[in-house]
Design an enzyme around this catalytic site. Structure first.
Site, PDB file in Angstrom:
ATOM      1  N   TYR A  85      55.112  38.296  34.205  1.00 59.67           N
ATOM      2  CA  TYR A  85      54.490  37.479  33.154  1.00 59.67           C
ATOM      3  C   TYR A  85      55.550  36.966  32.170  1.00 59.67           C
ATOM      4  CZ  TYR A  85      51.134  36.693  29.263  1.00 59.67           C
ATOM      5  OH  TYR A  85      50.382  36.177  28.238  1.00 59.67           O
TER       6      TYR A  85
ATOM      7  N   LYS B 164      56.432  33.121  31.421  1.00 58.43           N
ATOM      8  CA  LYS B 164      56.226  32.584  30.077  1.00 58.43           C
ATOM      9  C   LYS B 164      57.515  31.997  29.490  1.00 58.43           C
ATOM     10  CE  LYS B 164      51.858  33.177  29.185  1.00 58.43           C
ATOM     11  NZ  LYS B 164      50.995  31.975  29.309  1.00 58.43           N
TER      12      LYS B 164
HETATM   13  P1  NAI Z   1      41.508  34.696  28.704  1.00 57.62           P
HETATM   14  O1  NAI Z   1      41.555  35.561  29.898  1.00 57.62           O
HETATM   15  O2  NAI Z   1      40.333  34.827  27.795  1.00 57.62           O
HETATM   16  O3  NAI Z   1      41.639  33.168  29.076  1.00 57.62           O
HETATM   17  C1  NAI Z   1      42.355  32.687  30.172  1.00 57.62           C
HETATM   18  C2  NAI Z   1      41.475  31.708  30.904  1.00 57.62           C
HETATM   19  O4  NAI Z   1      42.219  31.135  31.980  1.00 57.62           O
HETATM   20  C3  NAI Z   1      40.240  32.384  31.532  1.00 57.62           C
HETATM   21  O5  NAI Z   1      39.057  31.721  31.113  1.00 57.62           O
HETATM   22  C4  NAI Z   1      40.493  32.263  33.028  1.00 57.62           C
HETATM   23  O6  NAI Z   1      39.306  32.132  33.799  1.00 57.62           O
HETATM   24  C5  NAI Z   1      41.361  31.014  33.093  1.00 57.62           C
HETATM   25  N1  NAI Z   1      42.158  30.961  34.316  1.00 57.62           N
HETATM   26  C6  NAI Z   1      42.832  31.974  34.903  1.00 57.62           C
HETATM   27  N2  NAI Z   1      43.434  31.548  36.028  1.00 57.62           N
HETATM   28  C7  NAI Z   1      43.149  30.230  36.152  1.00 57.62           C
HETATM   29  C8  NAI Z   1      43.509  29.232  37.089  1.00 57.62           C
HETATM   30  N3  NAI Z   1      44.267  29.543  38.162  1.00 57.62           N
HETATM   31  N4  NAI Z   1      43.056  27.972  36.908  1.00 57.62           N
HETATM   32  C9  NAI Z   1      42.278  27.662  35.840  1.00 57.62           C
HETATM   33  N5  NAI Z   1      41.894  28.587  34.929  1.00 57.62           N
HETATM   34  C10 NAI Z   1      42.337  29.838  35.064  1.00 57.62           C
HETATM   35  O7  NAI Z   1      42.863  35.000  27.894  1.00 57.62           O
HETATM   36  P2  NAI Z   1      43.500  34.308  26.594  1.00 57.62           P
HETATM   37  O8  NAI Z   1      44.053  35.394  25.777  1.00 57.62           O
HETATM   38  O9  NAI Z   1      42.594  33.324  25.988  1.00 57.62           O
HETATM   39  O10 NAI Z   1      44.759  33.558  27.249  1.00 57.62           O
HETATM   40  C11 NAI Z   1      45.040  32.190  27.088  1.00 57.62           C
HETATM   41  C12 NAI Z   1      46.530  31.973  27.274  1.00 57.62           C
HETATM   42  O11 NAI Z   1      47.229  32.584  26.189  1.00 57.62           O
HETATM   43  C13 NAI Z   1      47.099  32.601  28.542  1.00 57.62           C
HETATM   44  O12 NAI Z   1      48.075  31.735  29.079  1.00 57.62           O
HETATM   45  C14 NAI Z   1      47.748  33.860  28.045  1.00 57.62           C
HETATM   46  O13 NAI Z   1      48.770  34.314  28.909  1.00 57.62           O
HETATM   47  C15 NAI Z   1      48.262  33.407  26.702  1.00 57.62           C
HETATM   48  N6  NAI Z   1      48.563  34.461  25.761  1.00 57.62           N
HETATM   49  C16 NAI Z   1      47.561  35.133  25.133  1.00 57.62           C
HETATM   50  C17 NAI Z   1      47.864  36.116  24.226  1.00 57.62           C
HETATM   51  C18 NAI Z   1      46.819  36.789  23.449  1.00 57.62           C
HETATM   52  O14 NAI Z   1      47.183  37.577  22.521  1.00 57.62           O
HETATM   53  N7  NAI Z   1      45.525  36.565  23.725  1.00 57.62           N
HETATM   54  C19 NAI Z   1      49.251  36.530  23.981  1.00 57.62           C
HETATM   55  C20 NAI Z   1      50.228  35.720  24.633  1.00 57.62           C
HETATM   56  C21 NAI Z   1      49.878  34.736  25.510  1.00 57.62           C
END
Ligand code: NAI
Length: 300
Positions: free
Chosen positions: A166, A170
């Site tokens: 990851y 990133k």
């Molecule tokens: P989340 O799991 O709620 O949202 C991620 C979304 O991406 C989900 O709705 C999922 O169904 C969708 N997804 C996954 N694989 C996919 C694909 N192949 N094609 C289309 N959609 C896909 O998690 P969150 O926290 O909202 O994450 C959003 C972004 O922020 C991610 O890139 C995550 O790595 C990043 N991030 C989040 C952090 C946090 O503190 N929540 C910290 C650092 C980065």
């Protein structure tokens, strides 16, 4: 100051069926953008698939008086990237904004990491952002307007145990964003990245006692500002979460200048580590040219 609006702008938000992406899509929709809500609707590790996640975000945007369509493709292939951008063009005629936000986790300590864990994470985060951004960039270049936002993470920028796959993906996104900001400069295309910290299903087990203060809604204003027309920032990275908004930058130290034509020994290097490490008077290059200019200056 007038309100920031997105009227007549077409935005793609990947992973917008839940978590952070949903907050961005809803706000862009509220402020007049036509939104493509992309989400595969799977589990946090990337398994499974459902139209429900994207559909309910679309329904919420429409219920608030906005305009949105769903896209259920996984960002992980070039064909799907083209299809997601194609959805924006077919429904709304163009694309102005891409928020690369889709993400999954396959955390394991480095010694235990399987090749499949690396591939799955690279496919969604790094290659996925590439696949969606490239067809969008071509359209933006032709019309001389575009805004990209990439979702990086402190896990890569600063490092975190158990996230080699990851973290690498990133950090790769920062390289992609930096190059798009350089290539896009002549075409009014801006590209920035955020490293968010927020309570979502991805992080609810990880954030500990601070969880309740890490609302995704606190990330949303910066994310949406960075893709607005009035935002002139590009090539930037921000840490955002818990109500704090802070630039993260890559600085270039003045360094030790051994001198033009010099052939230092290993011992010379050892004896100058302190000068190499000294961060006083650092610069922040906005492209490789800036770094080369510094080097040329040192070689004069
Ligand atoms: P989340 O799991 O709620 O949202 C991620 C979304 O991406 C989900 O709705 C999922 O169904 C969708 N997804 C996954 N694989 C996919 C694909 N192949 N094609 C289309 N959609 C896909 O998690 P969150 O926290 O909202 O994450 C959003 C972004 O922020 C991610 O890139 C995550 O790595 C990043 N991030 C989040 C952090 C946090 O503190 N929540 C910290 C650092 C980065």
């Amino acid at each position: 100051m007038p309100e920031i609006r997105f009227d007549n702008r077409v935005a793609i938000v990947t992973g917008a069926g839940g978590g952070l992406g949903r907050t961005y899509a809803l706000e862009l929709g509220r402020r007049g953008a036509k939104v493509v809500v992309n989400d595969i609707g799977g589990a946090a590790d990337g398994s499974g698939q459902s139209s429900h996640a994207a559909d309910q975000t679309v329904a919420a945007i429409v219920a608030a008086g906005g305009t949105a369509v769903a896209s259920y493709e996984s960002v992980a292939t070039p064909e799907a990237g083209a299809a997601i951008v194609g959805r924006a063009v077919e429904a709304f005629g163009t694309v102005d904004i891409v928020i690369n936000n889709a993400g999954i986790l396959r955390d394991k300590s480095f010694a235990k990491l399987e090749p499949s864990d690396l591939e799955a994470v690279l496919d969604v985060h790094l290659r996925g952002a590439f696949h969606v951004s490239q067809p969008a960039f071509r359209i933006m270049k032709d019309k001389s307007y575009g805004r990209f936002l990439f979702t990086s993470s402190a896990a890569g920028i600063f490092g975190n145990f158990g996230q080699a796959n990851y973290g690498a993906a990133k950090m790769g996104l920062l390289g992609l964003s930096n190059v798009l900001s350089v290539e896009g400069a002549r075409h009014n295309i801006k590209s920035n990245a955020i490293a968010p910290i927020a309570r979502t299903r991805m992080t609810e087990q990880l954030l500990g006692p601070l969880t309740e203060y890490l609302d995704p809604e606190q990330v949303m204003p910066l994310a949406c500002y960075l893709v607005s027309e009035e935002c002139n920032l590009t090539h930037e990275v921000f840490s955002v979460g818990g109500g704090r908004y802070a630039r993260i930058f890559t600085g270039l130290a003045r360094g030790w200048i051994a001198g033009k034509g010099s052939r230092p020994s290993l011992e010379d290097v050892r004896d100058h580590v302190k000068e190499m490490m000294n961060t006083e008077g650092f610069t922040i290059p906005s492209s490789i040219n800036d770094e080369m200019a510094v080097l040329m200056g040192a070689l004069k």
